[in-house]
Design an enzyme around this catalytic site. Structure first.
Site, PDB file in Angstrom:
ATOM      1  N   ARG A  24       0.953  14.601  -1.590  1.00 20.80           N
ATOM      2  CA  ARG A  24      -0.500  14.390  -1.518  1.00 20.80           C
ATOM      3  C   ARG A  24      -1.265  15.188  -2.574  1.00 20.80           C
ATOM      4  O   ARG A  24      -2.355  15.696  -2.290  1.00 20.80           O
ATOM      5  CB  ARG A  24      -1.050  14.760  -0.132  1.00 20.80           C
ATOM      6  CG  ARG A  24      -0.678  13.802   0.956  1.00 20.80           C
ATOM      7  CD  ARG A  24      -1.516  12.538   0.903  1.00 20.80           C
ATOM      8  NE  ARG A  24      -0.855  11.473   1.654  1.00 20.80           N
ATOM      9  CZ  ARG A  24      -1.103  11.188   2.911  1.00 20.80           C
ATOM     10  NH1 ARG A  24      -2.018  11.838   3.564  1.00 20.80           N
ATOM     11  NH2 ARG A  24      -0.446  10.216   3.510  1.00 20.80           N
ATOM     12  N   ARG A  35      -7.912  13.348  -0.999  1.00 25.07           N
ATOM     13  CA  ARG A  35      -9.277  13.796  -0.715  1.00 25.07           C
ATOM     14  C   ARG A  35      -9.594  15.223  -1.100  1.00 25.07           C
ATOM     15  O   ARG A  35     -10.755  15.619  -1.097  1.00 25.07           O
ATOM     16  CB  ARG A  35      -9.606  13.539   0.753  1.00 25.07           C
ATOM     17  CG  ARG A  35      -9.994  12.081   1.003  1.00 25.07           C
ATOM     18  CD  ARG A  35     -10.401  11.875   2.431  1.00 25.07           C
ATOM     19  NE  ARG A  35      -9.318  12.296   3.318  1.00 25.07           N
ATOM     20  CZ  ARG A  35      -9.458  12.522   4.613  1.00 25.07           C
ATOM     21  NH1 ARG A  35     -10.625  12.387   5.180  1.00 25.07           N
ATOM     22  NH2 ARG A  35      -8.427  12.875   5.348  1.00 25.07           N
ATOM     23  N   ARG A  50     -12.712   6.472  -4.885  1.00 23.36           N
ATOM     24  CA  ARG A  50     -12.456   5.781  -3.621  1.00 23.36           C
ATOM     25  C   ARG A  50     -13.739   5.232  -2.982  1.00 23.36           C
ATOM     26  O   ARG A  50     -13.667   4.369  -2.107  1.00 23.36           O
ATOM     27  CB  ARG A  50     -11.719   6.711  -2.651  1.00 23.36           C
ATOM     28  CG  ARG A  50     -10.189   6.760  -2.814  1.00 23.36           C
ATOM     29  CD  ARG A  50      -9.512   5.486  -2.342  1.00 23.36           C
ATOM     30  NE  ARG A  50     -10.179   4.976  -1.143  1.00 23.36           N
ATOM     31  CZ  ARG A  50     -10.036   5.501   0.069  1.00 23.36           C
ATOM     32  NH1 ARG A  50      -9.226   6.509   0.261  1.00 23.36           N
ATOM     33  NH2 ARG A  50     -10.696   5.004   1.084  1.00 23.36           N
ATOM     34  N   ASP A  69       1.006   3.785  -0.451  1.00 30.52           N
ATOM     35  CA  ASP A  69       1.163   4.259   0.923  1.00 30.52           C
ATOM     36  C   ASP A  69       2.422   3.634   1.511  1.00 30.52           C
ATOM     37  O   ASP A  69       2.848   2.560   1.078  1.00 30.52           O
ATOM     38  CB  ASP A  69      -0.049   3.924   1.791  1.00 30.52           C
ATOM     39  CG  ASP A  69      -0.039   4.749   3.075  1.00 30.52           C
ATOM     40  OD1 ASP A  69      -0.493   5.907   3.041  1.00 30.52           O
ATOM     41  OD2 ASP A  69       0.467   4.252   4.095  1.00 30.52           O
ATOM     42  N   TYR A  71       4.805   3.347  13.255  1.00 29.37           N
ATOM     43  CA  TYR A  71       3.456   2.783  13.092  1.00 29.37           C
ATOM     44  C   TYR A  71       3.387   1.355  13.635  1.00 29.37           C
ATOM     45  O   TYR A  71       2.416   0.975  14.296  1.00 29.37           O
ATOM     46  CB  TYR A  71       3.041   2.789  11.610  1.00 29.37           C
ATOM     47  CG  TYR A  71       2.678   4.181  11.131  1.00 29.37           C
ATOM     48  CD1 TYR A  71       1.493   4.777  11.531  1.00 29.37           C
ATOM     49  CD2 TYR A  71       3.537   4.892  10.308  1.00 29.37           C
ATOM     50  CE1 TYR A  71       1.158   6.058  11.110  1.00 29.37           C
ATOM     51  CE2 TYR A  71       3.212   6.177   9.881  1.00 29.37           C
ATOM     52  CZ  TYR A  71       2.023   6.752  10.283  1.00 29.37           C
ATOM     53  OH  TYR A  71       1.695   8.016   9.879  1.00 29.37           O
TER      54      TYR A  71
HETATM   55  O1  1CP Z   1      -0.396  11.933  -3.910  1.00 32.13           O
HETATM   56  C1  1CP Z   1       0.444  11.411  -3.139  1.00 32.13           C
HETATM   57  O2  1CP Z   1       1.174  12.077  -2.392  1.00 32.13           O
HETATM   58  C2  1CP Z   1       0.667   9.919  -3.212  1.00 32.13           C
HETATM   59  C3  1CP Z   1       0.038   9.123  -2.240  1.00 32.13           C
HETATM   60  C4  1CP Z   1       0.515   8.923  -0.803  1.00 32.13           C
HETATM   61  C5  1CP Z   1       1.767   9.058  -0.198  1.00 32.13           C
HETATM   62  C6  1CP Z   1       3.064   9.590  -0.800  1.00 32.13           C
HETATM   63  C7  1CP Z   1      -0.355   8.427   0.168  1.00 32.13           C
HETATM   64  C8  1CP Z   1      -1.772   8.135  -0.049  1.00 32.13           C
HETATM   65  N1  1CP Z   1       0.356   8.193   1.309  1.00 32.13           N
HETATM   66  C9  1CP Z   1       1.647   8.586   1.132  1.00 32.13           C
HETATM   67  C10 1CP Z   1       2.752   8.477   2.098  1.00 32.13           C
HETATM   68  C11 1CP Z   1       2.429   8.412   3.554  1.00 32.13           C
HETATM   69  N2  1CP Z   1       1.498   7.661   4.200  1.00 32.13           N
HETATM   70  C12 1CP Z   1       3.179   9.090   4.541  1.00 32.13           C
HETATM   71  C13 1CP Z   1       4.347   9.955   4.254  1.00 32.13           C
HETATM   72  C14 1CP Z   1       3.924  11.292   3.773  1.00 32.13           C
HETATM   73  C15 1CP Z   1       3.369  12.202   4.848  1.00 32.13           C
HETATM   74  O3  1CP Z   1       4.080  12.485   5.800  1.00 32.13           O
HETATM   75  O4  1CP Z   1       2.224  12.639   4.664  1.00 32.13           O
HETATM   76  C16 1CP Z   1       2.631   8.763   5.784  1.00 32.13           C
HETATM   77  C17 1CP Z   1       3.095   9.264   7.138  1.00 32.13           C
HETATM   78  C18 1CP Z   1       1.561   7.855   5.569  1.00 32.13           C
HETATM   79  C19 1CP Z   1       0.713   7.215   6.576  1.00 32.13           C
HETATM   80  C20 1CP Z   1      -0.685   7.595   6.379  1.00 32.13           C
HETATM   81  N3  1CP Z   1      -1.484   7.025   5.425  1.00 32.13           N
HETATM   82  C21 1CP Z   1      -1.407   8.627   7.010  1.00 32.13           C
HETATM   83  C22 1CP Z   1      -0.899   9.526   8.135  1.00 32.13           C
HETATM   84  C23 1CP Z   1      -1.431   9.110   9.456  1.00 32.13           C
HETATM   85  C24 1CP Z   1      -0.788   9.856  10.606  1.00 32.13           C
HETATM   86  O5  1CP Z   1       0.087   9.286  11.290  1.00 32.13           O
HETATM   87  O6  1CP Z   1      -1.139  11.023  10.823  1.00 32.13           O
HETATM   88  C25 1CP Z   1      -2.695   8.638   6.438  1.00 32.13           C
HETATM   89  C26 1CP Z   1      -3.841   9.535   6.778  1.00 32.13           C
HETATM   90  C27 1CP Z   1      -2.716   7.624   5.434  1.00 32.13           C
HETATM   91  C28 1CP Z   1      -3.816   7.300   4.495  1.00 32.13           C
HETATM   92  C29 1CP Z   1      -3.604   7.837   3.133  1.00 32.13           C
HETATM   93  N4  1CP Z   1      -2.505   7.594   2.343  1.00 32.13           N
HETATM   94  C30 1CP Z   1      -2.674   8.212   1.119  1.00 32.13           C
HETATM   95  C31 1CP Z   1      -3.938   8.873   1.131  1.00 32.13           C
HETATM   96  C32 1CP Z   1      -4.547   9.619  -0.025  1.00 32.13           C
HETATM   97  C33 1CP Z   1      -4.508   8.631   2.400  1.00 32.13           C
HETATM   98  C34 1CP Z   1      -5.869   9.102   2.875  1.00 32.13           C
HETATM   99  C35 1CP Z   1      -6.827   8.026   2.534  1.00 32.13           C
HETATM  100  C36 1CP Z   1      -8.217   8.537   2.433  1.00 32.13           C
HETATM  101  O7  1CP Z   1      -8.842   8.692   3.486  1.00 32.13           O
HETATM  102  O8  1CP Z   1      -8.674   8.749   1.284  1.00 32.13           O
END
Ligand code: 1CP
Length: 353
Positions: free
Chosen positions: A30, A34, A43, A79, A154
Site C-alpha cells: 500500500r 490514501r 481519486r 486490487d 470476500y
Molecule cells: O500500493 C499498493 O499496495 C497497490 C495497490 C493495492 C493492493 C496490492 C490495492 C489498492 N489493493 C491491494 C490488495 C488488496 N486488496 C488486499 C491484499 C493486501 C492487504 O491485505 O492489504 C486486500 C485484502 C484487498 C481488499 C481491499 N481493497 C480492502 C480491504 C478490506 C478489508 O477486508 O478490510 C480495501 C480497503 C480495498 C480498497 C483498496 N484497494 C487499494 C486501495 C488503495 C484501496 C483503498 C481505496 C480508497 O479508498 O482509496
C-alpha cells in the site's frame, strides 16, 4: 508478450533470488493510496474500480509513490477483486469499507454459475503493466493477485469480515462446494497472474491476507492445495514469487511449502513473528519479507528508527540462520493516516544501515 527487462543490478531482485543485494531493499505494501495527497486528488476524479480499469490512471497511481520514496520496487496499482469483476461478478470497492459483492456466492448453484476470466475485460490491467514496464526504467514491477482463500472470503461473506463465519461454514460443512469454488478461484488467480507476467512484471506477490484466520490443519486441507497449484503452475515462468498473509505465524511453514522449492520464493511475515523465528519455520532456501508494524509509523520518529533498526538486524540474523534473503517491508499495508515524510526517512535509514 513482452520480454522481461534485464534488472540484474536491482537490490530487490537480488534479495528475492537469493543473491547478495547491494543494500537492504525496501518497498511498502500500500505504498500507493490514501496516505498520499496526490493519490486523494486523482481519486476524486475516478472511483477505485474505474481507476483500476483505466490503464493511464493505474499507471500514474503506481508511479506516485516512486516520485516520493527511493523504494526498490513498484507494485501495480490494482486490487485483488479486479479479476472477479472481470469474470462478471457484480461488485464495488466502497470507500472506507473495501470490496462489497452484490450477490454473495453461497450455494452450489452460485458456484456453478461463476464464469471464467473474460480476456477482453481484463485487458486494461495488462495494458497498465505494459505502460509501467516502459516507464519504470531500472525499478522492478511487482504484479499481484489475491490467493483463492482470501478471494473466497470476500465472495462468500459478501464483503470484509472479522471471523469469516460463512466461508468457514462452507469449507467445513459443504466440502464439495468449497473445493469447486476454490478450483474456479485458482483458475481466476492464475489467469490474472499469467497476464501480468506476459505483460512484463518482474516478480509477483500472492496476498492470502486472511489465511491467518484458519487453523494449520484446515489450512493444509482446504487451502494449501489451491495456493500450491497457483505457484506450481507459475514456476515455469521463472518469476520470483512472494506469498503473504497476516497473523500467519503458525502457517508460515505450510505457506512456504505452497511455494515451489528451488525457485525464487519469499514468504511475507507480519510483525507478530520475528524474522529469525520465521527463518526456522519456512522451507530451506526461502527468502523473507517484512515486518515493521505499520502502526509504529504513527508513533513518532524515535520509535520508527528503533523499530526499523531492529527489523534490519533481525533480517541479518534470519539470513545467517538460512533465509535466502531479506526484503524490508511493513508487516501489512501503509495506514491512510501515515505521514509520507516518515516513509521517505524510513527508506533512507534502511538503505544506510
Ligand atoms: O500500493 C499498493 O499496495 C497497490 C495497490 C493495492 C493492493 C496490492 C490495492 C489498492 N489493493 C491491494 C490488495 C488488496 N486488496 C488486499 C491484499 C493486501 C492487504 O491485505 O492489504 C486486500 C485484502 C484487498 C481488499 C481491499 N481493497 C480492502 C480491504 C478490506 C478489508 O477486508 O478490510 C480495501 C480497503 C480495498 C480498497 C483498496 N484497494 C487499494 C486501495 C488503495 C484501496 C483503498 C481505496 C480508497 O479508498 O482509496
Amino acid at each position: 508478450m513482452s520480454t522481461r527487462r534485464d534488472l540484474t543490478e536491482s537490490p530487490y531482485l537480488a534479495a528475492v533470488t537469493g543473491r547478495k543485494a547491494s543494500r537492504v531493499p525496501v518497498w511498502f505494501m500500500r505504498q500507493a493510496g490514501r496516505s498520499l495527497p496526490e493519490y486523494r486528488a486523482l481519486r476524486e476524479q475516478h472511483s477505485m474500480l474505474a481507476a483500476c480499469f483505466e490503464p493511464e490512471v493505474a499507471c500514474e497511481l503506481t508511479l506516485q509513490p516512486l516520485r516520493r520514496y527511493d523504494v526498490d520496487a513498484a507494485i501495480l496499482f490494482s486490487d485483488i477483486v479486479v479479476p472477479l469483476r472481470a469474470a462478471g461478478i457484480d461488485l464495488d470497492i466502497v470507500p472506507d469499507v473495501g470490496p462489497v459483492i452484490s450477490d454473495p456466492v453461497r450455494t452450489a448453484a452460485d458456484i456453478d454459475a461463476m464464469k471464467p476470466l473474460d480476456p477482453q475485460a481484463i485487458q486494461p490491467i495488462f495494458q497498465a503493466v505494459s505502460l509501467l514496464v516502459a516507464a519504470l526504467g531500472d525499478v522492478p514491477l511487482i504484479g499481484f493477485a489475491g490467493a483463492p482463500f482470501t478471494l473466497a472470503s470476500y465472495l462468500v461473506e459478501g464483503g470484509p469480515s472479522r471471523n469469516h463465519p460463512r466461508t468457514k461454514a462452507m469449507m467445513l460443512a459443504e466440502p464439495a462446494s468449497w473445493h469447486a469454488l476454490m478450483d474456479k478461484l485458482t483458475d481466476l488467480t492464475l489467469g490474472f497472474l499469467r497476464g501480468q507476467i506476459d505483460a512484463g512484471v518482474d516478480a509477483i506477490q500472492v496476498f492470502d491476507s486472511w489465511a491467518g484466520t484458519l487453523s494449520l490443519s484446515d489450512y493444509r486441507q482446504y487451502v494449501l492445495p489451491y495456493s500450491g497449484r497457483v505457484f506450481a503452475t507459475l514456476a515455469e515462468h521463472g518469476v520470483p514469487m512472494t506469498h503473504f498473509g497476516v497473523g500467519t505465524a503458525e502457517l508460515l511453514g505450510a505457506m512456504s511449502q505452497a511455494l515451489q522449492p528451488g525457485t525464487a520464493t519469499v514468504v511475507g511475515v507480519d510483525w507478530r513473528t520475528s524474522l529469525t523465528d520465521a527463518a526456522a519455520r519456512v522451507q530451506p532456501g526461502t527468502g523473507l519479507q517484512g515486518n515493521l508494524d505499520p502502526v509504529v509509523l504513527l508513533a513518532g520518529w524515535p520509535a520508527v528508527e528503533r523499530a526499523a533498526r531492529a527489523v534490519v538486524d533481525d533480517g541479518r540474523r534470519a539470513v545467517d540462520a538460512g533465509a535466502a534473503g531479506h526484503v524490508f517491508n511493513l508487516g501489512h499495508g501503509v495506514l491512510p493516516e501515515t505521514d509520507p515524510g516518515v516513509l521517505t526517512e524510513l527508506v533512507s535509514l534502511v538503505h544506510a544501515l
